[in-house]
Design an enzyme around this catalytic site. Structure first.
Site, mmCIF file in Angstrom:
data_model
loop_
_atom_site.group_PDB
_atom_site.id
_atom_site.type_symbol
_atom_site.label_atom_id
_atom_site.label_comp_id
_atom_site.label_asym_id
_atom_site.label_seq_id
_atom_site.Cartn_x
_atom_site.Cartn_y
_atom_site.Cartn_z
ATOM 1 C CD GLU A 301 -2.553 -1.636 0.056
ATOM 2 O OE1 GLU A 301 -2.899 -0.748 -0.753
ATOM 3 O OE2 GLU A 301 -2.750 -2.856 -0.143
ATOM 4 C CD GLU A 323 -3.483 -2.936 -7.363
ATOM 5 O OE1 GLU A 323 -2.545 -3.393 -6.681
ATOM 6 O OE2 GLU A 323 -4.238 -2.030 -6.949
HETATM 7 N N1 BAL Z 1 -5.972 -1.197 -4.801
HETATM 8 C C1 BAL Z 1 -6.692 -2.178 -4.074
HETATM 9 C C2 BAL Z 1 -5.914 -2.786 -2.975
HETATM 10 C C3 BAL Z 1 -4.513 -3.010 -3.388
HETATM 11 O O1 BAL Z 1 -4.235 -3.711 -4.339
HETATM 12 O O2 BAL Z 1 -3.637 -2.418 -2.827
HETATM 13 ZN ZN ZN Z 2 -2.477 -2.873 -4.842
#
Ligand code: BAL
Ligand code: ZN
Length: 878
Positions: A301, A323
């Site tokens: 994150e 991602e």
């Molecule tokens: N963006 C959704 C959660 C993650 O992949 O960090």
């Molecule tokens: Zn992510």
């Protein structure tokens, strides 16, 4: 439901330059006041003609619409289930809206909802439209200012993105805080939290000397479980500076832990919201695996702040842009923090058992999908894990330095923009003078390529030929595939296991090389090869393909013992175990008695007794391939035979290696007694010790049972305690099993995440009667279908990890799952949709099971469904 296509992408008609939000939070509803500064997209509408403005919105009560200070009447705009449309009079204008929502009744956990007593949000991918009408698409980036107003007593902490700029009191015990985020962002990165939370605070000095205020907010009872997440955060921040030159940009970085969360965590700008399972970690309550997951998710994150937030996606088809890249970044971080080889083994094991199955099933899609009905269904292993493998291949092809030049250019060129996977590739190309036009097929073609390799040695010419053949099987909507670029990291080993010098086309390449396979058929001729070598191929799993080479079992034993590359030593041992297990499955199906290949015993013994080898590596080498992986590699999977053969082999190995295993277990138990250590080497020791305990319990000896019970009672940490519980629950010792379960439940009843483990251990136990046990556990006072973690812990664990019971030939497991999907779809479609996966794999099984699984899919399809579940079920039956 409507299908959306990548080819239909069109830039928005309007931009939102400023977004001012005010939330009034009450116990039975919330009022959301927005004030938007909008501007015509003059690139599309240069003639000045003003198209209608259409904003996204769902499940909203619209109370007020003010266009440039004039309140509109109902005839001045149109509202339907998904949108609000109106006609602007100018190219720039202000629009003020008030909507009423009911977070307390939001069980889908998308948009603004309540988790326990706390308000929180989840906006990715399209949750913001459940908060207010908006241009809820990632290419619309806006500067947000947010004011949150709530009762002070219940909600002393009020958070949103960016920096806090003002706060104050209102009458009646209410208070407010305003936050300003200076970085333009799409609505999916918006976040709000209001609750009675306590705080762990720390700070980080960035590479340019700026002091960042780091905050982790949790419910008061969890305050002692945050240190590991904070430590992981600081290490992530340092790593991103050192490895990618990326510095944090706001003055404050916050993480909030919530119990009810569909995903693992969310990278909202400056205010990450986490599933508590990915934040909380203390040795008494969390296993080492949970510690590693917290470290990885915190890093993931955090890394999104650049790969996702500063540079975001133009549209949701580009999801892997952020991602895939960010998973690659977090896996490299974890590799640097722990054992690189072991991390790679874990990732590859996961990919092959799960993503390969997705790639071979009805939901197979490219890393950059061409179409979707519901984007939530595309937060997949393909977009994430295969996407990361694609980035890893680019890293392999460019090398460390070239890749960094490419990412520097990418961040510099696209900072503040919403871009595409092509833009990412272009930056890597431009920075290196490379041409990735063929490579880009990895983004557009679904399916796992099969790479078949054969060899021949010409002793008279000292030439060694490797023939490569690549085929990518058809996938839904893609019957024919073109050859892809497959980087193969490799070496040639002589009879002593020494790497030979590689010479190709007159060029000396050293002892290890990366060769690019780009054709459907390709032959490499290695020169000056003095003796017939054994190839060590696809080292480090340098491409996400199914490799086959006609290794004999003896070859695999040789490689497992001698390959200088740690990953491929493991790979050889795995390959041997797969081969042995497939042989046992065939023998069992033929009704003949099973026999143990001593070569596997020999390999296992050699690593168990090797105290020089990293204990984590030993644990990986002695772990047999999972049932899920054996299903994946089977043409038609006989789950009963797979389960029988694997259990038989585990027991046979335990009996054959009993004394060596016991000696190593005892040594590790003695070494680990005393003070708990969270170090990587202590974790490795625990991992091996517990793996050995699992084996030893299969001998059924009273002495081993005593060791196991002692470990359960005396454990200084959850890793050891949980491992002992797993071993007991899977043992025939009923009295000790029930006693341990009761003891565990009593001790940890107040810890939801620990109780999740308790549910899972029982859901995964493979003895007969598992379904009845799961049904009974659903009535446990601590179980609820409203909490995604509980659903995953009990239902998810049963249907995904208890194959023998889930696939019971009476179809009871399938009917049970269908009931749960139908039930859950009414409250939480995202989680319901995830549960369809095991049924979607029906083509893997025998005719009888296929019919039973299809029957349940048809039963689901006959219901009134969310687009989420409809998409997966209808595609599964297509
Ligand atoms: N963006 C959704 C959660 C993650 O992949 O960090
Ligand atoms: Zn992510």
């Amino acid at each position: 439901p409507k299908t959306i296509y990548l080819k239909d992408y069109k830039a928005p008609d309007y931009w939102v330059d400023e977004t001012q939000l005010t939330f009034e939070l009450f116990e039975d509803h919330a009022l959301v006041h927005s004030r938007l500064a909008l501007r015509l997209n003059s690139d599309l509408h240069g003639d000045g003609a003003l198209p209608a403005l259409t904003l996204h919105g769902q499940e909203l009560a619209l109370l007020k619409v003010v266009l440039d200070e004039r309140e509109l009447g109902e005839g001045d705009y149109q509202v339907d289930d998904d949108s609000l449309s109106l006609q602007p009079a100018d190219a720039t204008f202000a629009l003020a809206l008030t909507t009423r929502i009911e977070p307390q009744n939001n069980t889908a956990l998308e948009g603004l909802y309540k988790s326990g007593s706390m308000f929180c949000t989840q906006c990715e991918a399209e949750g913001f439209r459940k908060i207010t009408y908006y241009l809820d698409r990632p290419d619309v980036m806006s500067r947000f200012t947010t004011t949150v107003i709530a009762e002070r007593e219940r909600y002393p902490v009020l958070l949103s993105n960016g920096n806090p700029i003002a706060s104050g009191e209102h009458e009646g015990g209410r208070h407010w805080v305003s936050w300003e985020d200076p970085f333009p962002k799409p609505a999916y990165l918006f976040a709000l939290v209001a609750g009675d939370l306590c705080l762990l605070q720390d700070s980080f000095t960035t590479m340019s000397g700026r002091e960042i205020d780091l905050r982790i907010y949790v419910e008061p009872e969890n305050r002692t479980q945050c240190d590991h997440a904070m430590d992981s955060l600081k290490r992530s921040m340092r790593w991103d500076e050192e490895v990618y030159g990326r510095e944090y940009d706001l003055d404050i970085f916050m993480i909030v832990a919530v119990n009810d969360f569909n995903m693992g965590a969310m990278e909202n700008k400056g205010l990450n919201i986490f599933n508590s399972s990915c934040v909380l970690a203390h040795q008494d309550t969390a296993t080492d695996m949970a510690f590693q997951r917290v470290e990885a998710v915190v890093a993931h994150e955090y890394f999104h702040n650049w790969s996702g937030n500063r540079v975001t996606c133009r549209d949701w088809f580009q999801l892997s842009l952020k991602e895939g890249f960010t998973v690659f970044r977090d896996s490299e971080f974890s590799a640097d923090m722990n054992s690189r080889t072991v991390k790679r083994i874990e990732d590859v094991t996961f990919l092959r058992a799960n993503q390969f199955a997705e790639d071979a099933g009805p939901m197979a899609h490219p890393v950059r999908p061409d179409s979707f009905i519901e984007i939530s269904n595309f937060y997949t292993l393909t977009v994430y894990e295969k996407g990361a493998e694609v980035v890893r291949m680019l890293h392999t092809l460019l090398g460390e330095e070239g890749f960094r030049k490419g990412t520097d250019l990418y961040f510099e060129r696209h900072d503040g923009q919403a871009v595409t996977c092509d833009d990412f590739i272009k930056a890597l190309e431009d920075a290196n003078g490379a041409d990735f036009s063929q490579f880009k097929r990895w983004y557009s073609q679904a399916g796992t390529p099969r790479l078949s390799v054969t060899s021949e040695y010409d002793a008279s010419r000292c030439e060694y030929r490797l023939h490569f053949n690549q085929v990518c099987p058809p996938t839904p909507g893609q019957p024919d595939k073109l050859p892809q670029v497959i980087p193969v990291r490799m070496a040639l080993l002589d009879r002593d296991g020494k790497e030979m010098t590689l010479r190709l086309n007159g060029e000396a390449l050293g002892t290890e090389a990366v060769v690019s396979i780009t054709e459907a058929e390709q032959t490499l001729v290695f020169e000056n090869v003095p003796t017939c070598p054994l190839p060590s191929l696809l080292r480090g799993f340098s491409a996400p393909v199914k490799l086959s080479y006609p290794y004999s079992r003896d070859d695999r034993v040789f490689l497992a013992k001698h390959d200088p590359d740690g990953f491929n030593r493991w790979e050889a041992a795995q390959g041997l175990a797969v081969d042995v297990l497939q042989g046992l499955v065939d023998i069992h199906r033929a009704g003949r008695p099973l026999n143990l290949d001593q070569r596997l015993v020999d390999v296992m013994r050699s690593v168990i007794t090797d105290s020089e080898l990293d204990a984590a590596m030993v644990a990986e080498i002695i772990r047999l391939p999972s049932e899920a992986y054996l299903v994946e590699v089977a043409e038609v999977a006989d789950v009963d035979a797979i389960h029988f053969a694997r259990e038989w082999l585990r027991r046979a190995l335990a009996v054959a290696l009993r004394d060596d295993m016991a000696a190593r277990y005892q040594a590790l138990a003695a070494a680990g007694a005393g003070e708990f250590s969270p170090s990587a080497s202590a974790m490795a020791d625990r991992s091996l010790k517990n793996s050995l305990l699992g084996y030893l319990m299969l001998t059924g000896e009273q002495e081993v049972l005593n060791w196991c019970v002692r470990q359960f009672v005396e454990a200084s940490n959850m890793t050891d305690r949980q491992a002992a519980l797993v071993a007991l629950v899977n043992s025939p010792f009923e009295q000790q099993r029930e006693a341990a379960l009761a003891d565990f439940a009593e001790r940890w009843a107040a810890y939801p995440l620990v109780m999740d483990q308790w549910f899972s251990v029982q859901a995964m136990a493979s003895q007969p009667g598992a379904l009845e046990r799961v049904q009974k556990l659903m009535e446990h006072p601590l179980f609820t279908m409203r909490n995604p973690n509980k659903v995953r812990a009990l239902i998810g664990a049963f249907v995904n990890q208890n194959l023998a019971n889930f696939h019971a030939i009476d179809g009871s497991g399938y009917a049970f799952l269908a009931d749960r999907i139908i039930e859950l779809d009414r409250s939480n479609p995202q989680i319901a949709s995830r549960l369809v996966t095991p049924l979607s794999r029906w083509r893997k099984f025998d005719d009888e099971r296929q019919a039973l699984m299809r029957e349940q899919l048809s039963r689901i399809l006959a219901e009134k469904l969310s687009p989420d579940v409809y998409e997966v079920v209808s595609k599964s039956l297509a």
